[in-house]
Design a protein around this motif. Structure first.
Motif, PDB file in Angstrom:
ATOM      1  N   ILE A 141      88.117 -25.456   3.563  1.00  0.00           N
ATOM      2  CA  ILE A 141      87.858 -24.170   4.217  1.00  0.00           C
ATOM      3  C   ILE A 141      86.424 -24.108   4.754  1.00  0.00           C
ATOM      4  CG2 ILE A 141      89.687 -22.919   3.002  1.00  0.00           C
ATOM      5  CD1 ILE A 141      87.515 -21.625   1.277  1.00  0.00           C
ATOM      6  N   LEU A 142      85.493 -24.822   4.096  1.00  0.00           N
ATOM      7  CA  LEU A 142      84.141 -24.926   4.654  1.00  0.00           C
ATOM      8  C   LEU A 142      84.173 -25.669   5.980  1.00  0.00           C
ATOM      9  CD1 LEU A 142      82.028 -25.693   1.456  1.00  0.00           C
ATOM     10  CD2 LEU A 142      81.884 -23.629   2.890  1.00  0.00           C
ATOM     11  N   GLU A 143      84.977 -26.743   6.057  1.00  0.00           N
ATOM     12  CA  GLU A 143      85.122 -27.484   7.311  1.00  0.00           C
ATOM     13  C   GLU A 143      85.699 -26.610   8.416  1.00  0.00           C
ATOM     14  OE1 GLU A 143      87.425 -30.996   6.637  1.00  0.00           O
ATOM     15  OE2 GLU A 143      85.812 -32.001   5.570  1.00  0.00           O
ATOM     16  N   PHE A 148      83.570 -18.541   0.865  1.00  0.00           N
ATOM     17  CA  PHE A 148      84.013 -17.467  -0.002  1.00  0.00           C
ATOM     18  C   PHE A 148      83.229 -17.455  -1.298  1.00  0.00           C
ATOM     19  CE2 PHE A 148      87.825 -18.363   2.513  1.00  0.00           C
ATOM     20  CZ  PHE A 148      88.182 -17.089   2.914  1.00  0.00           C
ATOM     21  N   GLU A 149      83.124 -16.283  -1.875  1.00  0.00           N
ATOM     22  CA  GLU A 149      82.618 -16.159  -3.240  1.00  0.00           C
ATOM     23  C   GLU A 149      83.681 -16.753  -4.169  1.00  0.00           C
ATOM     24  OE1 GLU A 149      79.643 -14.837  -4.096  1.00  0.00           O
ATOM     25  OE2 GLU A 149      79.214 -14.594  -1.957  1.00  0.00           O
ATOM     26  N   GLU A 150      83.279 -17.099  -5.373  1.00  0.00           N
ATOM     27  CA  GLU A 150      84.196 -17.752  -6.314  1.00  0.00           C
ATOM     28  C   GLU A 150      85.454 -16.927  -6.579  1.00  0.00           C
ATOM     29  OE1 GLU A 150      84.244 -20.929  -7.447  1.00  0.00           O
ATOM     30  OE2 GLU A 150      82.571 -21.126  -6.048  1.00  0.00           O
ATOM     31  N   LYS A 151      85.327 -15.617  -6.727  1.00  0.00           N
ATOM     32  CA  LYS A 151      86.504 -14.760  -6.995  1.00  0.00           C
ATOM     33  C   LYS A 151      87.472 -14.807  -5.821  1.00  0.00           C
ATOM     34  CE  LYS A 151      88.707 -10.925  -8.667  1.00  0.00           C
ATOM     35  NZ  LYS A 151      90.048 -11.282  -8.308  1.00  0.00           N
ATOM     36  N   LEU A 153      87.685 -17.203  -3.607  1.00  0.00           N
ATOM     37  CA  LEU A 153      88.227 -18.559  -3.562  1.00  0.00           C
ATOM     38  C   LEU A 153      89.353 -18.725  -4.577  1.00  0.00           C
ATOM     39  CD1 LEU A 153      88.087 -21.403  -2.384  1.00  0.00           C
ATOM     40  CD2 LEU A 153      86.395 -21.959  -4.144  1.00  0.00           C
ATOM     41  N   GLU A 154      89.183 -18.177  -5.756  1.00  0.00           N
ATOM     42  CA  GLU A 154      90.217 -18.264  -6.794  1.00  0.00           C
ATOM     43  C   GLU A 154      91.510 -17.597  -6.325  1.00  0.00           C
ATOM     44  OE1 GLU A 154      91.749 -19.432 -10.513  1.00  0.00           O
ATOM     45  OE2 GLU A 154      89.944 -20.045  -9.444  1.00  0.00           O
ATOM     46  N   ASP A 155      91.398 -16.414  -5.730  1.00  0.00           N
ATOM     47  CA  ASP A 155      92.582 -15.725  -5.197  1.00  0.00           C
ATOM     48  C   ASP A 155      93.241 -16.547  -4.093  1.00  0.00           C
ATOM     49  OD1 ASP A 155      92.076 -13.635  -6.938  1.00  0.00           O
ATOM     50  OD2 ASP A 155      91.092 -12.385  -5.414  1.00  0.00           O
ATOM     51  N   LEU A 156      92.421 -17.067  -3.179  1.00  0.00           N
ATOM     52  CA  LEU A 156      92.935 -17.898  -2.087  1.00  0.00           C
ATOM     53  C   LEU A 156      93.613 -19.151  -2.639  1.00  0.00           C
ATOM     54  CD1 LEU A 156      93.126 -18.359   0.992  1.00  0.00           C
ATOM     55  CD2 LEU A 156      90.939 -19.578   0.825  1.00  0.00           C
ATOM     56  N   PHE A 157      93.015 -19.733  -3.661  1.00  0.00           N
ATOM     57  CA  PHE A 157      93.562 -20.954  -4.253  1.00  0.00           C
ATOM     58  C   PHE A 157      94.988 -20.724  -4.756  1.00  0.00           C
ATOM     59  CE2 PHE A 157      94.291 -23.637  -8.029  1.00  0.00           C
ATOM     60  CZ  PHE A 157      94.311 -24.874  -7.411  1.00  0.00           C
ATOM     61  N   TRP A 158      95.231 -19.626  -5.448  1.00  0.00           N
ATOM     62  CA  TRP A 158      96.578 -19.388  -6.001  1.00  0.00           C
ATOM     63  C   TRP A 158      97.592 -19.094  -4.908  1.00  0.00           C
ATOM     64  CZ3 TRP A 158      97.586 -21.691 -10.103  1.00  0.00           C
ATOM     65  CH2 TRP A 158      96.594 -21.886 -11.063  1.00  0.00           C
ATOM     66  N   LEU A 175      96.230 -22.756   6.726  1.00  0.00           N
ATOM     67  CA  LEU A 175      95.069 -22.289   5.960  1.00  0.00           C
ATOM     68  C   LEU A 175      94.414 -21.087   6.627  1.00  0.00           C
ATOM     69  CD1 LEU A 175      93.409 -25.610   4.820  1.00  0.00           C
ATOM     70  CD2 LEU A 175      94.641 -23.964   3.428  1.00  0.00           C
ATOM     71  N   ARG A 176      94.301 -21.146   7.952  1.00  0.00           N
ATOM     72  CA  ARG A 176      93.713 -20.006   8.659  1.00  0.00           C
ATOM     73  C   ARG A 176      94.544 -18.740   8.426  1.00  0.00           C
ATOM     74  NH1 ARG A 176      92.923 -24.099  12.615  1.00  0.00           N
ATOM     75  NH2 ARG A 176      90.729 -24.628  12.747  1.00  0.00           N
ATOM     76  N   ALA A 177      95.860 -18.883   8.420  1.00  0.00           N
ATOM     77  CA  ALA A 177      96.733 -17.723   8.168  1.00  0.00           C
ATOM     78  C   ALA A 177      96.495 -17.165   6.768  1.00  0.00           C
ATOM     79  CB  ALA A 177      98.196 -18.117   8.349  1.00  0.00           C
ATOM     80  N   LEU A 178      96.366 -18.047   5.791  1.00  0.00           N
ATOM     81  CA  LEU A 178      96.069 -17.593   4.422  1.00  0.00           C
ATOM     82  C   LEU A 178      94.712 -16.896   4.368  1.00  0.00           C
ATOM     83  CD1 LEU A 178      97.131 -20.489   2.011  1.00  0.00           C
ATOM     84  CD2 LEU A 178      98.114 -18.208   2.165  1.00  0.00           C
ATOM     85  N   ILE A 179      93.734 -17.480   5.017  1.00  0.00           N
ATOM     86  CA  ILE A 179      92.374 -16.938   5.010  1.00  0.00           C
ATOM     87  C   ILE A 179      92.332 -15.579   5.709  1.00  0.00           C
ATOM     88  CG2 ILE A 179      90.053 -17.259   5.968  1.00  0.00           C
ATOM     89  CD1 ILE A 179      90.556 -20.345   5.459  1.00  0.00           C
TER      90      ILE A 179
END
Length: 189
Positions: A141-143, A148-151, A153-158, A175-179
């Motif tokens: 996602i950085l690329e 994102f803040e860790e919280k 990122l954690e939500d996005l990860f799941w 990924l863009r759709a999720l973001i």
């Protein structure tokens, strides 16, 4: 005087990988003058397998001149990845050669992925799927230009793991759709 080098037999080796030494033994044979080696794609063979074609070919490509007396194979290494993948799919097995790429691919990649015909999905070669971890997702996602803040990122990860469980190949657009679901807040007019 007759040239006796024409009369010398060609030495050959055939090693099984029962102790994990088929590649090492094959290379040792080449080092002492063997010029015919039995190898198989992905090391497939009876018992624990045979010496791996791709390992032998890349060892010769990388060290044949300086360590192995100038031997070469003539094999176009750009086709190794595709061939290995095709055989893996046929056998319904895979041979993964990835570890530590995110930390420093130069340290962990003795042979570049491009040398064997693999085309990277990104700078780090990250292709996300159901086995991908948080660190891989964060780098990806950085690329894509997001942070994102860790919280968050954690939500996005799941949510990513849920998608990856349903979809084999996760694209940048996925990924863009999720973001965007995560970051766009509807404005009330």
């Amino acid at each position: 005087m007759e040239d006796t080098t024409q009369l010398l037999p060609i030495l050959a080796v055939h090693f099984h990988n029962d102790l994990g030494l088929a590649t090492a033994n094959t290379l040792a044979g080449i080092y002492v003058g063997v010029r015919q080696v039995d190898v198989t794609i992905n090391g497939i063979g009876e018992r624990a397998g045979n010496a791996s074609l791709e390992e032998i070919v890349m060892a010769i490509k990388c060290r044949g001149e300086e360590v192995l007396g100038g031997v070469y194979t003539g094999i176009n290494t750009k086709h190794i990845f595709t061939t290995s993948n095709m055989i893996s799919k046929i056998r319904k097995s895979t041979k993964n050669i990835t570890d530590g790429i995110l930390k420093n691919k130069g340290t962990y990649e003795f042979v570049s992925a491009e040398d064997v015909g693999f085309i990277r999905a990104s700078e780090h070669g990250i292709r996300l799927g159901k086995l991908s971890g948080r660190h891989a997702l964060k780098i990806k996602i950085l690329e894509l230009g997001y942070n994102f803040e860790e919280k968050q990122l954690e939500d996005l990860f799941w949510r990513f793991k849920s998608m990856a469980g349903r979809k084999k190949n996760i694209t940048d657009d996925d990924l863009r759709a999720l973001i965007l679901d995560e970051t766009i807040v509807p404005q009330i007019a």
